[in-house]
Design a protein around this motif. Structure first.
Motif, PDB file in Angstrom:
ATOM      1  N   ASN A  63     -23.486  25.524  28.759  1.00 35.53           N
ATOM      2  CA  ASN A  63     -22.332  24.551  28.325  1.00 35.53           C
ATOM      3  C   ASN A  63     -22.430  23.611  28.206  1.00 35.53           C
ATOM      4  O   ASN A  63     -22.344  22.600  27.224  1.00 35.53           O
ATOM      5  N   ALA A  64     -23.285  22.851  29.364  1.00 39.23           N
ATOM      6  CA  ALA A  64     -23.794  21.421  29.094  1.00 39.23           C
ATOM      7  C   ALA A  64     -24.573  21.194  27.993  1.00 39.23           C
ATOM      8  O   ALA A  64     -24.918  20.236  27.323  1.00 39.23           O
ATOM      9  N   LYS A  66     -25.007  22.985  25.210  1.00 38.69           N
ATOM     10  CA  LYS A  66     -24.374  22.755  23.749  1.00 38.69           C
ATOM     11  C   LYS A  66     -23.712  21.287  23.822  1.00 38.69           C
ATOM     12  O   LYS A  66     -23.669  20.966  22.580  1.00 38.69           O
ATOM     13  N   SER A  67     -23.031  20.748  24.698  1.00 39.15           N
ATOM     14  CA  SER A  67     -22.579  19.712  24.556  1.00 39.15           C
ATOM     15  C   SER A  67     -23.464  18.612  24.067  1.00 39.15           C
ATOM     16  O   SER A  67     -23.354  17.760  23.223  1.00 39.15           O
ATOM     17  N   LYS A  70     -24.843  19.133  20.451  1.00 34.65           N
ATOM     18  CA  LYS A  70     -23.789  18.517  19.588  1.00 34.65           C
ATOM     19  C   LYS A  70     -24.198  16.992  19.347  1.00 34.65           C
ATOM     20  O   LYS A  70     -23.983  16.459  18.233  1.00 34.65           O
ATOM     21  N   LEU A  71     -24.569  16.399  20.358  1.00 36.68           N
ATOM     22  CA  LEU A  71     -25.149  15.043  20.253  1.00 36.68           C
ATOM     23  C   LEU A  71     -26.259  14.604  19.823  1.00 36.68           C
ATOM     24  O   LEU A  71     -26.606  13.588  19.555  1.00 36.68           O
ATOM     25  N   ASN A 156     -26.328   9.993  28.511  1.00 37.15           N
ATOM     26  CA  ASN A 156     -25.554  11.164  27.806  1.00 37.15           C
ATOM     27  C   ASN A 156     -25.022  12.127  28.868  1.00 37.15           C
ATOM     28  O   ASN A 156     -23.972  12.987  28.324  1.00 37.15           O
ATOM     29  N   GLU A 159     -21.638  10.781  29.221  1.00 39.21           N
ATOM     30  CA  GLU A 159     -20.966  11.163  28.039  1.00 39.21           C
ATOM     31  C   GLU A 159     -20.257  12.613  27.950  1.00 39.21           C
ATOM     32  O   GLU A 159     -19.227  12.747  27.388  1.00 39.21           O
ATOM     33  N   ILE A 160     -20.899  13.354  28.483  1.00 41.37           N
ATOM     34  CA  ILE A 160     -20.560  14.921  28.336  1.00 41.37           C
ATOM     35  C   ILE A 160     -19.707  15.463  29.701  1.00 41.37           C
ATOM     36  O   ILE A 160     -19.416  16.589  29.780  1.00 41.37           O
ATOM     37  N   LYS A 162     -16.925  15.266  30.709  1.00 39.85           N
ATOM     38  CA  LYS A 162     -15.736  15.943  30.465  1.00 39.85           C
ATOM     39  C   LYS A 162     -15.635  17.453  30.302  1.00 39.85           C
ATOM     40  O   LYS A 162     -14.914  18.195  30.573  1.00 39.85           O
ATOM     41  N   ASP A 163     -16.708  17.583  29.692  1.00 38.35           N
ATOM     42  CA  ASP A 163     -17.152  18.955  29.296  1.00 38.35           C
ATOM     43  C   ASP A 163     -18.023  19.891  30.414  1.00 38.35           C
ATOM     44  O   ASP A 163     -17.835  20.955  30.438  1.00 38.35           O
ATOM     45  N   THR A 164     -18.158  18.983  31.471  1.00 38.31           N
ATOM     46  CA  THR A 164     -18.961  19.877  32.610  1.00 38.31           C
ATOM     47  C   THR A 164     -18.357  19.348  33.786  1.00 38.31           C
ATOM     48  O   THR A 164     -18.973  19.276  34.970  1.00 38.31           O
TER      49      THR A 164
END
Length: 219
Positions: A63-64, A66-67, A70-71, A156, A159-160, A162-164
């Protein structure tokens, strides 16, 4: 390979990483064979974990990944193995050179592999090679553990965040990543219009008595 299923290169790479991690863990015998079951990926049978805690760790990592993909901020992913006192002895490296965010499969004139046939063949060949990696790599020492390392910057990783939130990224100590004088074993290069990566193993000295070393605790 279904074009509908793989609408972008990120999904292709994520599935490759997921399948590869399961195959590597099975082949390197870090866990009992009983926690794996056979499934078919890329038209070949592969061993996939059914152990919830292990799968949660792998899925959280991906999941990390993937985020970061995308960046366009992911450089490498390593599957690292440590001896019983935390010294790294082997790792599998996925060195990512290019991932295009979109697969435009509508314009066949500009695509060498519009049906992803060659890509699937490359992924199949790589999975088959992983299943026999114990034939060209020395056995791991007893009681090994493993970690997955993601290569990116601290900025970075924030920055991600919130997704992790449920699976926070933890910076590695340098001692956790240094593999002394490794032998490099090339495994596969994946090279197509939308995806380019190099995969290899690094093998350290597994014959030394780990009791001679000062422990380096894992984080």
């Amino acid at each position: 390979m279904s074009k509908e299923k793989f609408s972008d290169s990120i999904s292709v790479l994520l599935e490759l990483l997921e399948v590869s991690i399961h195959c590597i863990l099975y082949a390197r015998k870090v866990y009992p064979e009983g926690i794996f079951e056979l499934k078919k990926k890329y038209s070949v049978p592969v061993h996939v974990s059914i152990y919830p805690e292990l799968n949660s760790y792998i899925n959280g990592t991906l999941n990390a990944v993937k985020s970061l993909l995308k960046l366009k901020k992911l450089c490498k992913l390593d599957v690292c193995f440590y001896n019983k006192i935390g010294v790294i002895v082997e790792r599998f490296v996925f060195n990512i050179h290019n991932v295009e965010l979109e697969l435009n499969l509508s314009d066949f004139s500009n695509i060498r592999d519009p049906y992803l046939i060659k890509l699937e063949q490359m992924l199949r060949a790589f999975c088959l090679k992983l299943t026999v990696c114990d034939s060209f790599l020395k056995p791991l020492p007893p009681n090994c553990t493993f970690q997955i390392h993601i290569h990116t910057t601290e900025t970075n990783s924030i920055e991600i965040q919130k997704d992790t939130e449920e699976f926070p990224l933890i910076p590695c100590e340098k001692s956790d990543t240094v593999l002394t004088s490794p032998a490099i074993v090339p495994l596969r290069s994946i090279d197509c219009e939308h995806l380019n990566l190099e995969i290899y193993a690094e093998e350290g000295n597994k014959d030394e008595d780990p009791d001679l070393f000062t422990p380096s605790p894992l984080i």
